[in-house]
Design a protein around this motif. Structure first.
Motif, short mmCIF file in Angstrom:
data_model
loop_
_atom_site.label_atom_id
_atom_site.label_comp_id
_atom_site.label_asym_id
_atom_site.label_seq_id
_atom_site.Cartn_x
_atom_site.Cartn_y
_atom_site.Cartn_z
N GLY A 116 3.25 4.28 -9.30
CA GLY A 116 2.58 3.22 -10.05
C GLY A 116 1.46 2.57 -9.26
N LEU A 117 1.01 3.23 -8.19
CA LEU A 117 0.00 2.65 -7.30
C LEU A 117 -1.35 3.34 -7.38
CD1 LEU A 117 2.40 2.16 -4.28
CD2 LEU A 117 1.28 0.33 -5.57
N ALA A 118 -1.53 4.26 -8.32
CA ALA A 118 -2.80 4.98 -8.44
C ALA A 118 -3.26 4.99 -9.89
CB ALA A 118 -2.64 6.40 -7.91
N PRO A 119 -3.89 3.97 -10.39
CA PRO A 119 -4.21 2.70 -9.73
C PRO A 119 -3.01 1.77 -9.73
CG PRO A 119 -4.98 2.60 -11.98
CD PRO A 119 -4.40 3.98 -11.77
N GLY A 140 3.10 -1.73 -7.59
CA GLY A 140 3.28 -0.54 -8.42
C GLY A 140 4.45 -0.66 -9.38
N ALA A 141 5.07 0.46 -9.63
CA ALA A 141 6.14 0.57 -10.62
C ALA A 141 7.48 0.06 -10.07
CB ALA A 141 6.30 2.03 -11.04
N LEU A 142 8.40 -0.18 -11.00
CA LEU A 142 9.77 -0.51 -10.61
C LEU A 142 10.40 0.70 -9.93
CD1 LEU A 142 11.31 -2.34 -13.71
CD2 LEU A 142 11.12 -3.25 -11.40
N ALA A 143 11.20 0.45 -8.92
CA ALA A 143 11.96 1.51 -8.29
C ALA A 143 13.08 1.94 -9.25
CB ALA A 143 12.55 1.02 -6.97
N GLY A 146 15.78 -0.44 -10.47
CA GLY A 146 15.43 -1.55 -11.35
C GLY A 146 15.40 -2.89 -10.64
N LEU A 147 15.75 -2.93 -9.38
CA LEU A 147 15.78 -4.18 -8.62
C LEU A 147 14.61 -4.29 -7.66
CD1 LEU A 147 19.58 -4.14 -7.78
CD2 LEU A 147 18.44 -5.36 -9.64
N GLY A 148 14.05 -3.18 -7.27
CA GLY A 148 12.94 -3.16 -6.32
C GLY A 148 11.67 -2.72 -7.00
N ARG A 149 10.56 -2.95 -6.33
CA ARG A 149 9.26 -2.54 -6.85
C ARG A 149 8.48 -1.90 -5.71
NH1 ARG A 149 6.46 -3.21 -11.42
NH2 ARG A 149 7.97 -4.64 -12.31
N TYR A 150 7.79 -0.79 -6.03
CA TYR A 150 6.95 -0.11 -5.04
C TYR A 150 5.70 -0.93 -4.78
CZ TYR A 150 9.79 4.01 -6.12
OH TYR A 150 10.83 4.89 -6.30
N VAL A 151 5.37 -1.12 -3.51
CA VAL A 151 4.16 -1.84 -3.13
C VAL A 151 3.53 -1.14 -1.93
CG1 VAL A 151 4.99 -4.09 -3.96
CG2 VAL A 151 5.35 -3.45 -1.57
N ARG A 152 2.25 -1.45 -1.71
CA ARG A 152 1.55 -0.88 -0.54
C ARG A 152 0.67 -1.97 0.06
NH1 ARG A 152 -1.14 4.42 -1.62
NH2 ARG A 152 0.72 5.31 -0.73
N ILE A 159 4.82 3.62 1.62
CA ILE A 159 5.14 2.78 0.46
C ILE A 159 6.30 1.89 0.87
CG2 ILE A 159 5.91 2.79 -1.94
CD1 ILE A 159 3.32 4.27 -1.76
N ARG A 160 6.26 0.64 0.48
CA ARG A 160 7.37 -0.27 0.72
C ARG A 160 8.05 -0.58 -0.61
NH1 ARG A 160 7.51 -3.40 5.49
NH2 ARG A 160 5.88 -2.81 6.92
N ILE A 161 9.29 -0.97 -0.53
CA ILE A 161 10.01 -1.45 -1.71
C ILE A 161 10.41 -2.89 -1.42
CG2 ILE A 161 12.01 -1.15 -3.21
CD1 ILE A 161 11.96 1.83 -2.46
#
Length: 196
Positions: A116-119, A140-143, A146-152, A159-161
């Motif tokens: 979910g990070l492109a874009p 980005g998108a939910l992991a 359902g509790l975490g979210r992908y981020v950069r 990628i971090r959660i």
């Protein structure tokens, strides 16, 4: 008595073997943990992403593919531009939470996965009164849990959660909602929910 003396060397050997195993696990690459590792500070809490305080933030920009909202700290609180945007969004509460943002999982991106990070669904940019960047985060998108979210972070290839609650309010303020396929069903059935 002789049996008790024989047990001590066995206990010592077991302790040494356990210590060696733990050391091996600690230095093992993230690939050995299914592509992610766990990051913690000295107190055992997940490591903070940033080293700034909420009172330093003077401008927050929430940018999505559809547009952006600038929120600027004024003498009477936060002012949105364009006017009327992000109504109901408590910027002060968000900045207080975001300045303490933590991530305990990091993973190496797999080829062909966008997370979910492109874009990104949103880019959060926080600056101080002089315009210096305090934080920037692509959301980005939910992991799958359902509790975490992908981020950069901008300076990282990994990628971090992070916990989803850390980005839920700004996503809603910018009108970003997860697609039905990305939403994890509730783990509690409504019929079983107790209000007491």
């Amino acid at each position: 008595m002789k049996a008790a003396r024989a047990v001590w060397p066995l206990l010592l050997a077991a302790g040494v073997a356990l210590s060696a195993w733990q050391w091996h696990e600690a230095v093992e690459s993230p690939g050995g943990h299914h592509g992610h590792t766990h990051l913690h500070d000295d107190s055992g809490k997940p490591a903070r992403l940033y080293a700034w305080n909420a009172d330093q933030a003077a401008r927050v920009t929430l940018a999505t593919p559809a547009g952006s909202v600038d929120l600027t700290r004024g003498s009477q609180g936060w002012i949105a531009s364009p006017p009327g945007a992000a109504q109901g969004f408590d910027v002060a509460d968000f900045v207080a939470l975001f300045s303490q943002a933590r991530s305990d999982r990091i993973l190496t991106p797999e080829s062909g996965e966008t997370y979910g990070l492109a874009p990104p669904q949103m880019r959060i940019d926080v600056r101080d009164a002089a315009g210096a960047r305090l934080a920037q985060l692509d959301v980005g998108a939910l992991a799958p849990d359902g509790l975490g979210r992908y981020v950069r972070l901008p300076d990282e290839a990994q990628i971090r959660i992070i916990p989803d609650y850390q980005t839920r309010a700004p996503l809603a303020a910018a009108g970003q909602h997860d697609t039905p396929s990305a939403v994890t069903p509730s783990l509690v059935k409504p019929a079983l929910h107790k209000d007491k």
